[in-house]
Enzyme design. Sequence first.
Site, short mmCIF file in Angstrom:
data_model
loop_
_atom_site.label_atom_id
_atom_site.label_comp_id
_atom_site.label_asym_id
_atom_site.label_seq_id
_atom_site.Cartn_x
_atom_site.Cartn_y
_atom_site.Cartn_z
CD GLU A 90 61.26 46.30 -24.62
OE1 GLU A 90 61.99 47.18 -25.03
OE2 GLU A 90 60.58 47.42 -24.81
CB CYS A 103 52.43 42.62 -20.01
SG CYS A 103 51.94 44.25 -20.52
CB CYS A 110 51.73 53.57 -30.26
SG CYS A 110 49.99 53.61 -29.88
CB CYS A 114 49.17 59.01 -24.69
SG CYS A 114 47.71 58.34 -25.00
CB CYS A 117 52.69 56.77 -23.96
SG CYS A 117 53.03 54.92 -24.21
CB SER A 193 45.27 48.09 -21.35
OG SER A 193 45.12 49.37 -20.90
CB SER A 216 44.56 53.79 -20.72
OG SER A 216 45.52 52.34 -21.04
CG LEU A 217 39.66 57.84 -17.30
CD1 LEU A 217 38.40 57.63 -18.69
CD2 LEU A 217 38.49 57.75 -15.85
CG ASN A 292 56.77 52.44 -13.37
OD1 ASN A 292 57.02 52.25 -12.65
ND2 ASN A 292 55.66 52.23 -14.13
CB CYS A 335 52.41 50.86 -16.32
SG CYS A 335 51.48 49.41 -15.34
S1 SF4 Z 1 49.60 54.72 -24.18
FE1 SF4 Z 1 49.06 53.38 -25.37
S2 SF4 Z 1 48.09 54.28 -27.22
FE2 SF4 Z 1 48.94 55.55 -26.12
S3 SF4 Z 1 50.84 55.46 -26.57
FE3 SF4 Z 1 51.13 54.27 -25.54
S4 SF4 Z 1 50.90 52.14 -26.66
FE4 SF4 Z 1 50.13 54.33 -27.34
#
Ligand code: SF4
Length: 340
Positions: A90, A103, A110, A114, A117, A193, A216-217, A292, A335
């Site tokens: 996307e 974006c 991935c 995380c 996410c 990022s 992305s902290l 979100n 995000c």
């Molecule tokens: S935040 Fe970034 S590194 Fe972490 S799972 Fe999602 S896309 Fe991957």
Amino acid sequence: MKDIRNIPKKELEAFIKENKAPMFRVQQIENWLWRNFVGSFDEMLNIPAQLRTLLKKHYTLTVFQTEKISESPDGTLKVLVSFYDKAMVEAVLIPESQRVTVCISTQVGCPGACAFCATASMGFKRNLTKAEIYAQVMLLQEIAESRLNRSISNVVIMGMGEPLLNYNAVADFCNMISSENGLHISAQKITLSSVGIPEKIERMADDNVRCKLAISLHAATNEKRDKIIPLNKKHPLPQLMKSLNYYYSISHKEITFEYLLLKGFNDSREDAEALVKLCRKVPSKVNLIAFNSFPGANYERSPDLVMSDFMAVLEAGRINVRLRKSRGGSINAACGQLLH
Ligand code: SF4
């Protein structure tokens, strides 16, 4: 056959030389590839037919297709793009009064896993090539021109995937999109990022990759960060901070820390104070982001009052901070919501 957009410029130069064509053809071909993003060699109108035939014999061109376009009431557009092997990613177009941002994604899925996410839940399929990353921008550029009569001004590499785990393609993409043969977008308007892969951050500095860096902290201590970003266990905060200082010492570019506020997890006064302490270790600024939600999410958005208290602690600590407006929530384009 190789995709011509994924070969180094040197290989194209050698090909032109071998075939006894004048060297100015390299520039002409690059313009067709990167400024016009042609879908076939026959569209390269100022290239002689004989040379086009030779190119066709040796190389292919990126195949991609728009599968779906979703539009949010706030004007954000999310595009589902598929490639030759049916892999899909996307990409998002975010029009605002002063700028038009895209974006884009760098991997299909991935490996990052995380906890906050949506992309993480689909696992990792493959890296995108430089041409496939660029194709997303060109597609959104076409949409921006046809629907809004505007051009893309900013690029954020914050979609699906961890860009620094696909370093070569992403670095080449940044350098190409900012070049005169590409869309010539200023390096100041391209943001990469990452959750932070120290050795690759140092390489970005050494290679002078043309973009800004955001991390992305989302937590300012290893204890908390380990819980939401598995890659932090491999690359803990002291290592990350060391690489950021190295990056700053070479590039002189300030780091942006992205901090997603998750209710009851990382939004307390102590969390804010830990963030202030961390920010003092490297020239930086902070973007706070409201979470979100998405189907199956384990976290909730922090209440507005908690977010403003958190921000006040950072301001009192003289940290440059802003609360980033999130767009496209209604079409799962905001995000952390990209999922395919
Ligand atoms: S935040 Fe970034 S590194 Fe972490 S799972 Fe999602 S896309 Fe991957």
